[in-house]
Design a protein around this motif. Structure first.
Motif, PDB file in Angstrom:
ATOM      1  N   LEU A   1       0.830  -1.203   0.000  1.00 27.08           N
ATOM      2  CA  LEU A   1       0.000   0.000   0.000  1.00 27.08           C
ATOM      3  C   LEU A   1       0.866   1.256   0.000  1.00 27.08           C
ATOM      4  N   ARG A   2       0.560   2.126  -0.948  1.00 28.99           N
ATOM      5  CA  ARG A   2       1.228   3.430  -0.993  1.00 28.99           C
ATOM      6  C   ARG A   2       0.253   4.475  -0.454  1.00 28.99           C
ATOM      7  N   PHE A   3       0.780   5.478   0.211  1.00 24.46           N
ATOM      8  CA  PHE A   3      -0.081   6.515   0.787  1.00 24.46           C
ATOM      9  C   PHE A   3       0.451   7.910   0.448  1.00 24.46           C
ATOM     10  N   ALA A   4      -0.474   8.815   0.145  1.00 22.30           N
ATOM     11  CA  ALA A   4      -0.119  10.228  -0.042  1.00 22.30           C
ATOM     12  C   ALA A   4      -1.176  11.085   0.665  1.00 22.30           C
ATOM     13  N   PHE A   5      -0.747  12.222   1.149  1.00 22.88           N
ATOM     14  CA  PHE A   5      -1.596  13.017   2.041  1.00 22.88           C
ATOM     15  C   PHE A   5      -1.628  14.493   1.637  1.00 22.88           C
ATOM     16  N   SER A   6      -2.780  15.100   1.880  1.00 22.51           N
ATOM     17  CA  SER A   6      -2.935  16.543   1.702  1.00 22.51           C
ATOM     18  C   SER A   6      -3.704  17.078   2.904  1.00 22.51           C
ATOM     19  N   GLY A   7      -3.366  18.291   3.318  1.00 23.81           N
ATOM     20  CA  GLY A   7      -4.100  18.901   4.431  1.00 23.81           C
ATOM     21  C   GLY A   7      -3.609  18.482   5.799  1.00 23.81           C
ATOM     22  N   VAL A   8      -2.584  17.634   5.851  1.00 23.83           N
ATOM     23  CA  VAL A   8      -1.998  17.239   7.138  1.00 23.83           C
ATOM     24  C   VAL A   8      -0.902  18.249   7.507  1.00 23.83           C
ATOM     25  N   CYS A   9      -0.078  18.533   6.542  1.00 25.15           N
ATOM     26  CA  CYS A   9       0.996  19.524   6.684  1.00 25.15           C
ATOM     27  C   CYS A   9       0.703  20.672   5.687  1.00 25.15           C
ATOM     28  N   PRO A  10       1.459  21.722   5.715  1.00 27.80           N
ATOM     29  CA  PRO A  10       1.192  22.833   4.767  1.00 27.80           C
ATOM     30  C   PRO A  10       1.614  22.510   3.338  1.00 27.80           C
ATOM     31  N   PHE A  11       1.709  21.251   3.018  1.00 24.91           N
ATOM     32  CA  PHE A  11       2.096  20.816   1.672  1.00 24.91           C
ATOM     33  C   PHE A  11       1.641  19.359   1.518  1.00 24.91           C
ATOM     34  N   PRO A  12       1.361  18.948   0.278  1.00 29.85           N
ATOM     35  CA  PRO A  12       1.047  17.538   0.071  1.00 29.85           C
ATOM     36  C   PRO A  12       2.335  16.706   0.065  1.00 29.85           C
ATOM     37  N   PHE A  13       2.216  15.450   0.423  1.00 32.48           N
ATOM     38  CA  PHE A  13       3.422  14.614   0.442  1.00 32.48           C
ATOM     39  C   PHE A  13       3.068  13.139   0.350  1.00 32.48           C
ATOM     40  N   ARG A  14       4.066  12.359  -0.073  1.00 34.16           N
ATOM     41  CA  ARG A  14       4.034  10.900   0.032  1.00 34.16           C
ATOM     42  C   ARG A  14       5.227  10.513   0.880  1.00 34.16           C
ATOM     43  N   SER A  15       5.019   9.582   1.828  1.00 30.62           N
ATOM     44  CA  SER A  15       6.105   9.193   2.716  1.00 30.62           C
ATOM     45  C   SER A  15       6.339   7.694   2.616  1.00 30.62           C
ATOM     46  N   GLU A  16       7.494   7.301   2.067  1.00 32.13           N
ATOM     47  CA  GLU A  16       7.811   5.871   1.965  1.00 32.13           C
ATOM     48  C   GLU A  16       8.105   5.288   3.335  1.00 32.13           C
ATOM     49  N   GLN A  17       8.612   6.118   4.261  1.00 31.57           N
ATOM     50  CA  GLN A  17       8.845   5.621   5.625  1.00 31.57           C
ATOM     51  C   GLN A  17       7.514   5.280   6.295  1.00 31.57           C
ATOM     52  N   MET A  18       6.528   6.147   6.125  1.00 24.97           N
ATOM     53  CA  MET A  18       5.207   5.852   6.695  1.00 24.97           C
ATOM     54  C   MET A  18       4.620   4.606   6.030  1.00 24.97           C
ATOM     55  N   GLU A  19       4.832   4.459   4.747  1.00 22.89           N
ATOM     56  CA  GLU A  19       4.292   3.301   4.028  1.00 22.89           C
ATOM     57  C   GLU A  19       4.869   1.998   4.575  1.00 22.89           C
ATOM     58  N   THR A  20       6.170   2.004   4.893  1.00 23.73           N
ATOM     59  CA  THR A  20       6.804   0.791   5.438  1.00 23.73           C
ATOM     60  C   THR A  20       6.104   0.369   6.725  1.00 23.73           C
ATOM     61  N   VAL A  21       5.849   1.329   7.596  1.00 19.88           N
ATOM     62  CA  VAL A  21       5.179   1.022   8.868  1.00 19.88           C
ATOM     63  C   VAL A  21       3.744   0.564   8.612  1.00 19.88           C
ATOM     64  N   LEU A  22       3.056   1.263   7.725  1.00 20.07           N
ATOM     65  CA  LEU A  22       1.637   0.941   7.479  1.00 20.07           C
ATOM     66  C   LEU A  22       1.461  -0.411   6.788  1.00 20.07           C
ATOM     67  N   ASN A  23       2.527  -0.941   6.229  1.00 20.73           N
ATOM     68  CA  ASN A  23       2.447  -2.266   5.588  1.00 20.73           C
ATOM     69  C   ASN A  23       2.990  -3.382   6.484  1.00 20.73           C
ATOM     70  N   SER A  24       3.351  -3.079   7.725  1.00 17.49           N
ATOM     71  CA  SER A  24       3.866  -4.120   8.632  1.00 17.49           C
ATOM     72  C   SER A  24       2.692  -4.912   9.188  1.00 17.49           C
ATOM     73  N   ARG A  25       2.390  -6.001   8.552  1.00 15.20           N
ATOM     74  CA  ARG A  25       1.118  -6.701   8.776  1.00 15.20           C
ATOM     75  C   ARG A  25       1.031  -7.445  10.099  1.00 15.20           C
ATOM     76  N   THR A  26       2.097  -7.478  10.859  1.00 11.87           N
ATOM     77  CA  THR A  26       2.028  -8.166  12.148  1.00 11.87           C
ATOM     78  C   THR A  26       1.359  -7.291  13.206  1.00 11.87           C
ATOM     79  N   GLN A  27       1.249  -5.999  12.942  1.00 13.36           N
ATOM     80  CA  GLN A  27       0.681  -5.079  13.927  1.00 13.36           C
ATOM     81  C   GLN A  27      -0.793  -4.788  13.643  1.00 13.36           C
ATOM     82  N   PRO A  28      -1.578  -4.548  14.703  1.00 10.60           N
ATOM     83  CA  PRO A  28      -2.974  -4.122  14.483  1.00 10.60           C
ATOM     84  C   PRO A  28      -3.022  -2.787  13.745  1.00 10.60           C
ATOM     85  N   TYR A  29      -4.160  -2.526  13.097  1.00 14.52           N
ATOM     86  CA  TYR A  29      -4.292  -1.344  12.247  1.00 14.52           C
ATOM     87  C   TYR A  29      -4.003  -0.045  13.010  1.00 14.52           C
ATOM     88  N   GLU A  30      -4.614   0.099  14.186  1.00 14.45           N
ATOM     89  CA  GLU A  30      -4.471   1.370  14.905  1.00 14.45           C
ATOM     90  C   GLU A  30      -3.027   1.588  15.343  1.00 14.45           C
TER      91      GLU A  30
END
Lengths: 280, 184
Positions: free
Chosen positions: A205-234
Protein backbone atom coordinates in the motif's frame (compact mmCIF):
# COMPACT_ATOMS: atom_id res chain seq x y z
CA UNK A 1 -12.03 43.55 -8.90
CA UNK A 2 -8.29 43.33 -9.26
CA UNK A 3 -6.66 46.58 -8.21
CA UNK A 4 -3.78 46.45 -10.69
CA UNK A 5 -3.68 45.91 -14.42
CA UNK A 6 -1.45 43.70 -16.49
CA UNK A 7 -0.74 42.68 -20.04
CA UNK A 8 -2.34 39.50 -21.35
CA UNK A 9 -0.69 37.10 -23.76
CA UNK A 10 -2.09 33.86 -25.19
CA UNK A 11 0.74 32.00 -26.94
CA UNK A 12 -0.01 29.03 -29.17
CA UNK A 13 3.23 27.13 -28.66
CA UNK A 14 5.58 26.23 -25.84
CA UNK A 15 8.45 28.13 -27.42
CA UNK A 16 6.33 31.23 -27.88
CA UNK A 17 5.39 31.09 -24.20
CA UNK A 18 8.91 30.66 -22.86
CA UNK A 19 10.29 33.31 -25.26
CA UNK A 20 7.59 35.70 -24.08
CA UNK A 21 8.50 35.06 -20.48
CA UNK A 22 12.17 35.73 -21.12
CA UNK A 23 11.49 38.91 -23.07
CA UNK A 24 9.15 40.30 -20.45
CA UNK A 25 11.42 39.35 -17.56
CA UNK A 26 14.48 40.81 -19.29
CA UNK A 27 12.67 44.15 -19.48
CA UNK A 28 12.24 44.10 -15.72
CA UNK A 29 8.70 42.76 -15.83
CA UNK A 30 7.09 40.26 -13.50
CA UNK A 31 5.31 37.87 -15.85
CA UNK A 32 3.41 34.90 -14.55
CA UNK A 33 2.09 31.81 -16.30
CA UNK A 34 -1.68 31.58 -16.21
CA UNK A 35 -3.83 28.51 -16.72
CA UNK A 36 -7.22 28.40 -14.97
CA UNK A 37 -6.24 31.60 -13.22
CA UNK A 38 -8.51 31.09 -10.23
CA UNK A 39 -5.76 31.55 -7.68
CA UNK A 40 -4.17 34.49 -9.50
CA UNK A 41 -7.57 36.21 -9.69
CA UNK A 42 -8.63 35.55 -6.09
CA UNK A 43 -5.23 36.31 -4.54
CA UNK A 44 -4.72 39.23 -6.92
CA UNK A 45 -7.93 40.76 -5.65
CA UNK A 46 -6.44 40.60 -2.14
CA UNK A 47 -3.09 42.00 -3.35
CA UNK A 48 -1.39 38.76 -2.34
CA UNK A 49 -0.29 38.06 -5.91
CA UNK A 50 1.09 40.70 -8.22
CA UNK A 51 2.03 40.51 -11.87
CA UNK A 52 2.38 42.96 -14.73
CA UNK A 53 1.85 40.34 -17.44
CA UNK A 54 0.04 37.01 -17.59
CA UNK A 55 0.96 34.36 -20.13
CA UNK A 56 -2.15 32.23 -20.61
CA UNK A 57 -1.02 28.73 -21.61
CA UNK A 58 -4.47 27.29 -22.40
CA UNK A 59 -4.04 27.59 -26.17
CA UNK A 60 -0.85 25.54 -26.22
CA UNK A 61 -1.96 22.16 -27.62
CA UNK A 62 0.34 20.09 -25.40
CA UNK A 63 -1.30 21.50 -22.29
CA UNK A 64 -4.69 20.21 -23.48
CA UNK A 65 -3.65 16.59 -24.07
CA UNK A 66 -5.71 13.93 -22.31
CA UNK A 67 -5.24 10.41 -23.55
CA UNK A 68 -2.95 7.40 -23.95
CA UNK A 69 0.25 7.46 -25.94
CA UNK A 70 2.73 4.57 -25.97
CA UNK A 71 1.25 2.90 -22.88
CA UNK A 72 1.26 6.13 -20.94
CA UNK A 73 -1.55 8.44 -19.96
CA UNK A 74 -0.63 12.02 -20.82
CA UNK A 75 -2.28 14.69 -18.71
CA UNK A 76 -2.00 18.24 -20.02
CA UNK A 77 -1.46 20.84 -17.35
CA UNK A 78 -4.22 23.19 -18.56
CA UNK A 79 -6.97 20.57 -18.44
CA UNK A 80 -9.84 21.57 -16.18
CA UNK A 81 -10.41 19.26 -13.22
CA UNK A 82 -13.94 18.52 -14.44
CA UNK A 83 -12.66 16.59 -17.46
CA UNK A 84 -11.22 13.79 -15.37
CA UNK A 85 -14.71 12.59 -14.47
CA UNK A 86 -16.15 13.26 -17.93
CA UNK A 87 -13.47 11.08 -19.55
CA UNK A 88 -12.38 8.84 -16.73
CA UNK A 89 -9.12 7.29 -17.91
CA UNK A 90 -7.49 7.52 -14.48
CA UNK A 91 -9.99 6.56 -11.76
CA UNK A 92 -7.76 7.59 -8.84
CA UNK A 93 -7.29 11.03 -10.37
CA UNK A 94 -11.02 11.33 -11.10
CA UNK A 95 -11.92 10.41 -7.53
CA UNK A 96 -9.40 12.81 -6.01
CA UNK A 97 -10.19 15.68 -8.39
CA UNK A 98 -13.94 15.50 -7.87
CA UNK A 99 -13.43 16.47 -4.22
CA UNK A 100 -11.53 19.65 -5.05
CA UNK A 101 -13.63 22.84 -4.69
CA UNK A 102 -17.08 22.46 -6.32
CA UNK A 103 -18.35 21.33 -9.71
CA UNK A 104 -18.57 24.77 -11.32
CA UNK A 105 -15.16 25.82 -10.02
CA UNK A 106 -13.64 22.58 -11.34
CA UNK A 107 -14.59 23.68 -14.84
CA UNK A 108 -12.14 26.60 -14.41
CA UNK A 109 -9.49 25.19 -12.08
CA UNK A 110 -6.82 23.29 -14.00
CA UNK A 111 -4.70 20.38 -12.84
CA UNK A 112 -1.50 22.35 -13.43
CA UNK A 113 -2.86 25.33 -11.53
CA UNK A 114 -3.84 23.12 -8.63
CA UNK A 115 -0.43 21.43 -8.50
CA UNK A 116 1.57 24.66 -8.86
CA UNK A 117 -0.64 26.91 -6.74
CA UNK A 118 0.03 28.49 -3.40
CA UNK A 119 -2.88 26.80 -1.62
CA UNK A 120 -1.48 24.13 0.65
CA UNK A 121 -4.00 21.41 -0.21
CA UNK A 122 -2.99 20.86 -3.86
CA UNK A 123 -4.69 17.44 -3.83
CA UNK A 124 -4.25 17.09 -7.59
CA UNK A 125 -0.65 15.97 -7.07
CA UNK A 126 -1.52 12.96 -4.89
CA UNK A 127 -2.45 10.49 -7.69
CA UNK A 128 0.73 11.37 -9.57
CA UNK A 129 2.92 10.92 -6.46
CA UNK A 130 1.43 7.46 -5.96
CA UNK A 131 1.96 6.33 -9.55
CA UNK A 132 5.63 7.18 -10.13
CA UNK A 133 4.60 9.70 -12.78
CA UNK A 134 6.96 11.87 -14.78
CA UNK A 135 6.55 15.57 -15.43
CA UNK A 136 7.35 17.49 -18.60
CA UNK A 137 8.56 20.98 -17.81
CA UNK A 138 9.13 23.75 -20.34
CA UNK A 139 11.83 26.35 -19.89
CA UNK A 140 14.31 28.43 -21.81
CA UNK A 141 16.26 25.32 -22.80
CA UNK A 142 13.24 23.46 -24.14
CA UNK A 143 11.13 20.73 -22.58
CA UNK A 144 12.68 18.35 -20.06
CA UNK A 145 11.18 15.16 -18.67
CA UNK A 146 11.83 14.27 -15.03
CA UNK A 147 10.49 11.75 -12.52
CA UNK A 148 8.05 13.64 -10.31
CA UNK A 149 9.75 12.38 -7.15
CA UNK A 150 12.97 14.12 -8.23
CA UNK A 151 11.37 17.53 -8.72
CA UNK A 152 8.66 17.53 -6.07
CA UNK A 153 9.61 18.36 -2.52
CA UNK A 154 6.67 20.00 -0.78
CA UNK A 155 6.07 21.77 -4.08
CA UNK A 156 6.95 21.35 -7.73
CA UNK A 157 10.38 22.92 -7.95
CA UNK A 158 10.17 25.06 -11.07
CA UNK A 159 12.58 27.76 -12.11
CA UNK A 160 10.93 31.14 -12.60
CA UNK A 161 10.78 30.87 -16.37
CA UNK A 162 9.51 27.28 -16.35
CA UNK A 163 5.99 25.91 -16.49
CA UNK A 164 4.44 22.47 -16.19
CA UNK A 165 3.33 21.15 -19.58
CA UNK A 166 2.25 17.56 -18.96
CA UNK A 167 2.33 14.63 -16.58
CA UNK A 168 2.97 11.12 -17.88
CA UNK A 169 1.70 8.05 -16.03
CA UNK A 170 2.19 4.41 -17.00
CA UNK A 171 -1.04 2.75 -18.07
CA UNK A 172 -0.61 -0.20 -15.69
CA UNK A 173 -1.34 2.10 -12.75
CA UNK A 174 -4.87 2.78 -14.03
CA UNK A 175 -5.92 -0.77 -13.16
CA UNK A 176 -4.59 -0.89 -9.58
CA UNK A 177 -6.87 -0.83 -6.51
CA UNK A 178 -7.06 2.58 -4.88
CA UNK A 179 -8.90 4.69 -2.33
CA UNK A 180 -9.15 8.46 -2.08
CA UNK A 181 -11.08 10.16 0.68
CA UNK A 182 -11.47 13.80 1.61
CA UNK A 183 -12.51 14.63 5.18
CA UNK A 184 -14.19 17.90 6.06
CA UNK A 185 -15.09 19.22 9.46
CA UNK A 186 -18.52 20.33 8.32
CA UNK A 187 -20.91 19.30 5.56
CA UNK A 188 -20.02 17.90 2.19
CA UNK A 189 -19.06 21.29 0.82
CA UNK A 190 -17.01 22.71 3.70
CA UNK A 191 -13.35 23.51 3.34
CA UNK A 192 -11.11 20.44 3.44
CA UNK A 193 -9.56 19.10 6.58
CA UNK A 194 -7.41 16.47 4.92
CA UNK A 195 -7.26 14.08 1.98
CA UNK A 196 -5.76 10.61 2.02
CA UNK A 197 -5.10 8.73 -1.23
CA UNK A 198 -3.79 5.21 -1.42
CA UNK A 199 -2.82 2.78 -4.16
CA UNK A 200 -2.06 -0.94 -3.87
CA UNK A 201 0.85 -2.07 -6.04
CA UNK A 202 2.13 -5.64 -5.86
CA UNK A 203 0.39 -6.12 -2.52
CA UNK A 204 2.04 -3.03 -1.02
CA UNK A 205 0.00 0.00 0.00
CA UNK A 206 1.23 3.43 -0.99
CA UNK A 207 -0.08 6.51 0.79
CA UNK A 208 -0.12 10.23 -0.04
CA UNK A 209 -1.60 13.02 2.04
CA UNK A 210 -2.93 16.54 1.70
CA UNK A 211 -4.10 18.90 4.43
CA UNK A 212 -2.00 17.24 7.14
CA UNK A 213 1.00 19.52 6.68
CA UNK A 214 1.19 22.83 4.77
CA UNK A 215 2.10 20.82 1.67
CA UNK A 216 1.05 17.54 0.07
CA UNK A 217 3.42 14.61 0.44
CA UNK A 218 4.03 10.90 0.03
CA UNK A 219 6.11 9.19 2.72
CA UNK A 220 7.81 5.87 1.97
CA UNK A 221 8.84 5.62 5.63
CA UNK A 222 5.21 5.85 6.69
CA UNK A 223 4.29 3.30 4.03
CA UNK A 224 6.80 0.79 5.44
CA UNK A 225 5.18 1.02 8.87
CA UNK A 226 1.64 0.94 7.48
CA UNK A 227 2.45 -2.27 5.59
CA UNK A 228 3.87 -4.12 8.63
CA UNK A 229 1.12 -6.70 8.78
CA UNK A 230 2.03 -8.17 12.15
CA UNK A 231 0.68 -5.08 13.93
CA UNK A 232 -2.97 -4.12 14.48
CA UNK A 233 -4.29 -1.34 12.25
CA UNK A 234 -4.47 1.37 14.91
CA UNK A 235 -0.97 0.64 16.18
CA UNK A 236 0.37 0.84 12.64
CA UNK A 237 -1.35 4.15 12.04
CA UNK A 238 -0.01 5.67 15.25
CA UNK A 239 3.50 4.27 14.70
CA UNK A 240 3.56 5.78 11.20
CA UNK A 241 3.08 9.23 12.75
CA UNK A 242 6.73 9.09 13.89
CA UNK A 243 7.61 9.76 10.27
CA UNK A 244 5.13 12.55 9.58
CA UNK A 245 6.74 15.68 8.14
CA UNK A 246 6.38 18.82 10.23
CA UNK A 247 4.62 21.02 11.01
CA UNK A 248 1.13 19.56 11.35
CA UNK A 249 -1.45 22.11 10.24
CA UNK A 250 -3.20 23.89 13.06
CA UNK A 251 -5.78 26.33 11.72
CA UNK A 252 -9.44 27.30 11.69
CA UNK A 253 -10.37 24.16 9.76
CA UNK A 254 -8.95 21.95 12.51
CA UNK A 255 -6.38 21.86 15.28
CA UNK A 256 -3.28 19.72 14.86
CA UNK A 257 -4.61 17.24 17.44
CA UNK A 258 -7.93 16.97 15.62
CA UNK A 259 -6.23 16.47 12.25
CA UNK A 260 -4.12 13.62 13.65
CA UNK A 261 -7.22 12.05 15.21
CA UNK A 262 -9.03 12.18 11.86
CA UNK A 263 -5.91 11.00 10.03
CA UNK A 264 -5.53 7.97 12.30
CA UNK A 265 -9.19 6.97 11.82
CA UNK A 266 -8.97 7.48 8.06
CA UNK A 267 -5.86 5.34 7.78
CA UNK A 268 -7.50 2.59 9.87
CA UNK A 269 -10.54 2.74 7.56
CA UNK A 270 -8.26 2.37 4.55
CA UNK A 271 -6.44 -0.62 6.08
CA UNK A 272 -9.79 -2.28 6.82
CA UNK A 273 -10.96 -1.78 3.26
CA UNK A 274 -7.73 -3.04 1.72
CA UNK A 275 -6.94 -5.87 4.16
CA UNK A 276 -10.33 -6.74 5.66
CA UNK A 277 -11.72 -6.67 9.18
CA UNK A 278 -9.11 -7.42 11.85
CA UNK A 279 -11.49 -9.65 13.82
CA UNK A 280 -12.07 -12.09 10.98
CA UNK B 1 5.95 49.23 -7.00
CA UNK B 2 2.45 48.55 -8.12
CA UNK B 3 1.18 50.09 -11.28
CA UNK B 4 -2.26 51.63 -11.16
CA UNK B 5 -4.89 50.59 -13.65
CA UNK B 6 -4.64 53.92 -15.44
CA UNK B 7 -1.08 53.12 -16.53
CA UNK B 8 -2.44 50.62 -19.00
CA UNK B 9 -4.65 51.55 -21.88
CA UNK B 10 -8.10 50.09 -22.21
CA UNK B 11 -8.75 47.72 -25.05
CA UNK B 12 -11.93 47.18 -27.00
CA UNK B 13 -13.29 43.67 -27.11
CA UNK B 14 -16.33 41.94 -28.54
CA UNK B 15 -18.29 39.49 -26.46
CA UNK B 16 -21.17 37.26 -27.49
CA UNK B 17 -23.72 37.49 -24.72
CA UNK B 18 -27.23 36.07 -24.88
CA UNK B 19 -26.86 35.70 -28.64
CA UNK B 20 -25.84 39.31 -29.24
CA UNK B 21 -22.43 40.62 -30.13
CA UNK B 22 -21.54 43.50 -27.84
CA UNK B 23 -18.51 45.73 -27.90
CA UNK B 24 -16.99 47.21 -24.79
CA UNK B 25 -13.81 48.79 -23.48
CA UNK B 26 -12.03 46.94 -20.72
CA UNK B 27 -8.85 46.75 -18.74
CA UNK B 28 -7.20 43.38 -19.21
CA UNK B 29 -7.56 42.62 -15.51
CA UNK B 30 -11.32 43.27 -15.47
CA UNK B 31 -13.39 40.33 -14.37
CA UNK B 32 -16.28 39.22 -16.54
CA UNK B 33 -18.59 39.83 -13.57
CA UNK B 34 -17.64 43.50 -13.41
CA UNK B 35 -17.86 43.97 -17.16
CA UNK B 36 -21.33 42.41 -17.28
CA UNK B 37 -22.61 44.56 -14.46
CA UNK B 38 -20.75 47.84 -14.81
CA UNK B 39 -20.19 48.11 -18.57
CA UNK B 40 -23.11 46.20 -20.05
CA UNK B 41 -25.83 46.76 -17.46
CA UNK B 42 -26.43 43.04 -17.03
CA UNK B 43 -26.81 43.10 -13.26
CA UNK B 44 -28.37 39.66 -12.89
CA UNK B 45 -25.01 38.09 -12.11
CA UNK B 46 -24.46 39.01 -8.47
CA UNK B 47 -21.22 39.78 -6.66
CA UNK B 48 -21.15 37.63 -3.56
CA UNK B 49 -17.99 36.18 -2.08
CA UNK B 50 -15.85 37.20 -5.11
CA UNK B 51 -13.82 34.14 -4.24
CA UNK B 52 -15.47 31.42 -6.30
CA UNK B 53 -17.27 29.96 -3.31
CA UNK B 54 -20.88 31.16 -3.43
CA UNK B 55 -21.91 30.90 -7.09
CA UNK B 56 -24.10 34.03 -7.09
CA UNK B 57 -22.21 35.30 -10.14
CA UNK B 58 -22.68 32.12 -12.21
CA UNK B 59 -23.16 32.49 -15.96
CA UNK B 60 -23.11 29.85 -18.68
CA UNK B 61 -20.13 29.74 -21.01
CA UNK B 62 -20.22 27.27 -23.89
CA UNK B 63 -23.01 25.34 -22.14
CA UNK B 64 -21.04 25.00 -18.90
CA UNK B 65 -21.63 26.94 -15.69
CA UNK B 66 -18.89 29.41 -14.95
CA UNK B 67 -18.32 31.69 -11.97
CA UNK B 68 -17.85 35.08 -13.56
CA UNK B 69 -15.79 36.29 -10.60
CA UNK B 70 -13.16 33.70 -11.55
CA UNK B 71 -12.97 34.69 -15.19
CA UNK B 72 -11.17 37.57 -16.86
CA UNK B 73 -13.43 39.22 -19.41
CA UNK B 74 -10.66 38.83 -21.97
CA UNK B 75 -10.90 35.06 -21.56
CA UNK B 76 -14.52 35.21 -22.71
CA UNK B 77 -13.75 36.59 -26.17
CA UNK B 78 -15.21 34.29 -28.84
CA UNK B 79 -17.05 32.24 -26.23
CA UNK B 80 -20.83 31.90 -26.00
CA UNK B 81 -22.00 33.57 -22.81
CA UNK B 82 -25.49 33.31 -21.37
CA UNK B 83 -26.55 35.38 -18.38
CA UNK B 84 -29.75 35.22 -16.35
CA UNK B 85 -31.16 37.96 -18.59
CA UNK B 86 -30.95 35.45 -21.45
CA UNK B 87 -33.23 33.01 -19.64
CA UNK B 88 -36.24 35.33 -19.51
CA UNK B 89 -39.43 33.23 -19.57
CA UNK B 90 -37.47 30.00 -19.54
CA UNK B 91 -39.02 26.89 -18.01
CA UNK B 92 -36.51 26.81 -15.20
CA UNK B 93 -37.26 30.43 -14.30
CA UNK B 94 -40.99 29.69 -14.16
CA UNK B 95 -40.48 26.61 -11.98
CA UNK B 96 -38.35 28.60 -9.53
CA UNK B 97 -41.31 30.97 -9.20
CA UNK B 98 -43.88 28.18 -8.99
CA UNK B 99 -41.95 26.41 -6.21
CA UNK B 100 -41.05 29.62 -4.41
CA UNK B 101 -37.41 28.54 -4.66
CA UNK B 102 -36.03 31.81 -3.30
CA UNK B 103 -36.34 34.12 -0.38
CA UNK B 104 -34.28 37.29 -0.66
CA UNK B 105 -33.43 36.30 -4.23
CA UNK B 106 -29.80 37.35 -4.24
CA UNK B 107 -28.44 33.87 -4.96
CA UNK B 108 -31.33 32.92 -7.27
CA UNK B 109 -29.77 33.92 -10.62
CA UNK B 110 -26.80 31.71 -9.84
CA UNK B 111 -29.00 28.76 -8.95
CA UNK B 112 -31.12 29.25 -12.08
CA UNK B 113 -27.99 29.36 -14.23
CA UNK B 114 -26.38 26.25 -12.76
CA UNK B 115 -29.72 24.39 -12.98
CA UNK B 116 -30.20 25.41 -16.61
CA UNK B 117 -26.62 24.42 -17.45
CA UNK B 118 -27.15 21.02 -15.86
CA UNK B 119 -30.27 20.41 -17.95
CA UNK B 120 -28.47 21.50 -21.11
CA UNK B 121 -25.84 18.86 -20.44
CA UNK B 122 -28.07 16.14 -18.99
CA UNK B 123 -31.86 16.45 -19.38
CA UNK B 124 -32.44 13.58 -16.97
CA UNK B 125 -29.75 13.76 -14.27
CA UNK B 126 -29.68 11.38 -11.32
CA UNK B 127 -29.90 12.69 -7.77
CA UNK B 128 -26.15 12.44 -7.20
CA UNK B 129 -25.50 14.63 -10.23
CA UNK B 130 -28.13 17.16 -9.17
CA UNK B 131 -26.55 17.45 -5.72
CA UNK B 132 -23.05 17.71 -7.17
CA UNK B 133 -23.98 20.57 -9.50
CA UNK B 134 -26.17 22.47 -7.02
CA UNK B 135 -23.45 22.19 -4.37
CA UNK B 136 -21.51 24.76 -6.38
CA UNK B 137 -23.90 27.43 -5.09
CA UNK B 138 -24.79 28.68 -1.64
CA UNK B 139 -28.03 30.11 -0.32
CA UNK B 140 -27.98 31.64 3.12
CA UNK B 141 -31.64 32.46 3.75
CA UNK B 142 -33.79 29.59 2.58
CA UNK B 143 -33.46 25.87 2.17
CA UNK B 144 -32.35 23.91 -0.83
CA UNK B 145 -35.44 21.69 -1.03
CA UNK B 146 -37.50 24.13 -3.04
CA UNK B 147 -34.63 24.68 -5.46
CA UNK B 148 -34.34 20.94 -6.01
CA UNK B 149 -38.11 20.68 -6.44
CA UNK B 150 -38.05 23.39 -9.09
CA UNK B 151 -35.31 21.55 -10.93
CA UNK B 152 -37.04 18.16 -10.68
CA UNK B 153 -40.30 19.63 -11.93
CA UNK B 154 -38.52 20.71 -15.13
CA UNK B 155 -37.01 17.25 -15.47
CA UNK B 156 -40.41 15.61 -15.02
CA UNK B 157 -41.96 17.99 -17.51
CA UNK B 158 -39.49 16.81 -20.12
CA UNK B 159 -38.79 20.34 -21.31
CA UNK B 160 -35.34 20.55 -19.87
CA UNK B 161 -33.94 23.53 -21.68
CA UNK B 162 -37.29 25.21 -22.09
CA UNK B 163 -35.96 28.18 -23.94
CA UNK B 164 -32.84 28.71 -25.88
CA UNK B 165 -31.16 32.02 -25.25
CA UNK B 166 -32.50 34.64 -27.63
CA UNK B 167 -30.49 35.05 -30.79
CA UNK B 168 -31.51 38.38 -32.13
CA UNK B 169 -28.24 39.31 -33.76
CA UNK B 170 -26.21 37.19 -36.13
CA UNK B 171 -22.62 36.63 -35.21
CA UNK B 172 -21.51 38.89 -38.06
CA UNK B 173 -18.37 36.98 -38.78
CA UNK B 174 -17.27 36.65 -35.18
CA UNK B 175 -14.89 33.76 -34.85
CA UNK B 176 -16.44 30.58 -33.59
CA UNK B 177 -15.16 28.08 -31.07
CA UNK B 178 -14.43 24.48 -31.93
CA UNK B 179 -16.55 21.62 -30.63
CA UNK B 180 -14.79 21.58 -27.27
CA UNK B 181 -15.44 25.26 -26.79
CA UNK B 182 -11.78 26.14 -27.06
CA UNK B 183 -10.56 29.04 -29.13
CA UNK B 184 -9.74 28.22 -32.70
Amino acid sequence: MISFDFEYYRPKSIKEATDLYQNLASRGGKPIYYSGGTEIITLGRLNRVYTDAVIDIKSIPETQTWGFHNNELITGSALPLSIFNEKNYFPLLAETAREIADYTSRIKITIGGNICGQIFYREGILPFLLTDSDVLIAGSKGVKRKPLKEVFDQKLMLEREEFLVQLATKKIYMEMPFLSVKKRQQWKTGYPLLTVASLKKDGFLRFAFSGVCPFPFRSEQMETVLNSRTQPYEERALASFDYLPQPILNDIEGSNEYRLFVLKNTIVDFLKKFEGDENK
Amino acid sequence: MKISKDTYQKITIKLKINGEIVETDIHVSDLLLNVLRDKLGLTGAKPGCLNGDCGACTVIMNQKPMKSCLLLAIEAIREEITTIEGLLNSTIQKEFVNHFAFQCGYCTPGFVMVSHALLMNDPNPDKKTVIEWLSSNICRCTGYQEIEKALYSVIKGGNACGLKPKNTVKSNGAKKTDETGRLN
